[in-house]
Design an enzyme around this catalytic site. Structure first.
Site, PDB file in Angstrom:
ATOM      1  N   LEU A 169     -38.787  -9.334 -37.650  1.00  0.00           N
ATOM      2  CA  LEU A 169     -39.914  -9.909 -36.919  1.00  0.00           C
ATOM      3  C   LEU A 169     -41.212  -9.384 -37.526  1.00  0.00           C
ATOM      4  CD1 LEU A 169     -40.748 -11.647 -34.451  1.00  0.00           C
ATOM      5  CD2 LEU A 169     -40.809  -9.530 -33.119  1.00  0.00           C
ATOM      6  N   HIS A 186     -36.984 -22.415 -41.606  1.00  0.00           N
ATOM      7  CA  HIS A 186     -35.816 -22.152 -40.758  1.00  0.00           C
ATOM      8  C   HIS A 186     -34.821 -23.290 -40.957  1.00  0.00           C
ATOM      9  CE1 HIS A 186     -33.626 -20.477 -37.346  1.00  0.00           C
ATOM     10  NE2 HIS A 186     -33.462 -21.711 -36.915  1.00  0.00           N
ATOM     11  N   ASP A 227     -39.582 -17.998 -34.761  1.00  0.00           N
ATOM     12  CA  ASP A 227     -39.394 -19.452 -34.864  1.00  0.00           C
ATOM     13  C   ASP A 227     -40.124 -20.264 -33.800  1.00  0.00           C
ATOM     14  OD1 ASP A 227     -37.610 -18.846 -36.954  1.00  0.00           O
ATOM     15  OD2 ASP A 227     -35.920 -18.717 -35.569  1.00  0.00           O
TER      16      ASP A 227
END
Length: 292
Positions: A169, A186, A227
């Protein structure tokens, strides 16, 4: 994320003015002393990290890696890119190949990784790129802190950060220092099958198990969560009746390599336009009134 400066670009659209390099260069600077640079050993064209090295830099940047930093054919200044990876870095390689092929108006000036032995880091060393280990951990004691990383990126005058299979992260401080200047890719059609724990084959297994008929990659801007940033571009692929996770992954990856390069090219050509509701669009190269 912090609000970016904007300029009018037609009804309902605002064009982001990405911060110039000197706007990123706030606070103390972390210079790259000669001793740090000397920690790199050049063997058969490869750059190897010494055990205590934090930043690995070539004695002289490869001509194929860092090109002229002036304006390209479009008159837009070449951008300086930092790519973050945790694995083999196939998207990183696609972006670098696009840079070398003249498809991206920018240069990869640093590779950041949490796994200094990964394939992406090895590729960077072989191509004369600086490698920065982040964050510091038991398995990577040579890693740098967030503040140190920010100083390195400022010293390198980085314009944009590209996450290409980086599994950590991103700290909020880093996100806020690069507003609207950080992309991720992604392997699903976000917001479906995204968030913490959704990476690699886990994504494709979940897609198949759900019965979804379609999947595909998403390029999105990065915020302080996994995301959840604004979507910039997507590609759709079918999920076939007898697909295995590996087969679906290969089909999605093929599209990843194309859509990420296209998105990065648009970013480096200042063709990202933001609607008043905060949604980013890509302005066409050939038709300034067309957006995707």
């Amino acid at each position: 994320m912090e609000a970016a400066a904007v300029a009018s670009s037609g009804p309902g659209l605002r064009c982001a003015l990405n911060p110039a390099p000197n706007q990123h260069r706030k606070g103390a600077r972390l210079s790259l002393p000669a001793k740090s640079q000397q920690r790199c050993a050049v063997t058969c064209g490869r750059l190897l990290l010494r055990p205590n090295a934090r930043v690995c830099t070539a004695a002289s940047a490869s001509a194929s890696t860092v090109m002229d930093s002036g304006a390209g054919d479009s008159g837009v200044r070449r951008k300086r890119l930092a790519v973050f990876v945790s694995g083999g870095g196939s998207n990183f390689r696609s972006i670098h190949e696009a840079v070398l092929g003249g498809k991206v108006n920018g240069d990869v000036v640093a590779l950041v990784t949490d796994k200094p032995g990964c394939g992406g880091a090895e590729y960077a060393r072989c191509n004369g790129m600086p490698v920065v280990v982040f964050p510091k951990s038991k398995s990577a004691p040579e890693g740098v802190s967030t503040d140190e990383l920010l100083n390195v990126l400022r010293d390198l005058k980085v314009d944009f950060i590209l996450l290409a299979g980086y599994l950590k992260l991103i700290p909020g401080e880093l996100v806020k220092s690069f507003p609207r200047s950080m992309l991720n890719i992604h392997p699903s059609l976000l917001p479906a099958f995204g968030g913490k724990g959704y990476y690699g084959l886990k994504v494709h297994k979940a897609v198949i198990a759900s019965g979804a008929r379609y999947s595909g990659p998403t390029v999105h801007f990065v915020d302080e969560q996994f995301d959840t940033g604004k979507t910039l571009a997507q590609r759709v692929v079918p999920v076939l009746a007898n697909d295995t996770p590996e087969q679906l992954a290969a089909r999605v990856l093929h599209e990843e390599h194309q859509v990420y390069v296209e998105a990065v090219a648009a970013l480096c050509e200042d063709r990202i336009v933001w609607r008043d509701d905060g949604v980013p669009l890509i302005r066409s190269q050939t038709n300034p009134n067309a957006y995707t």
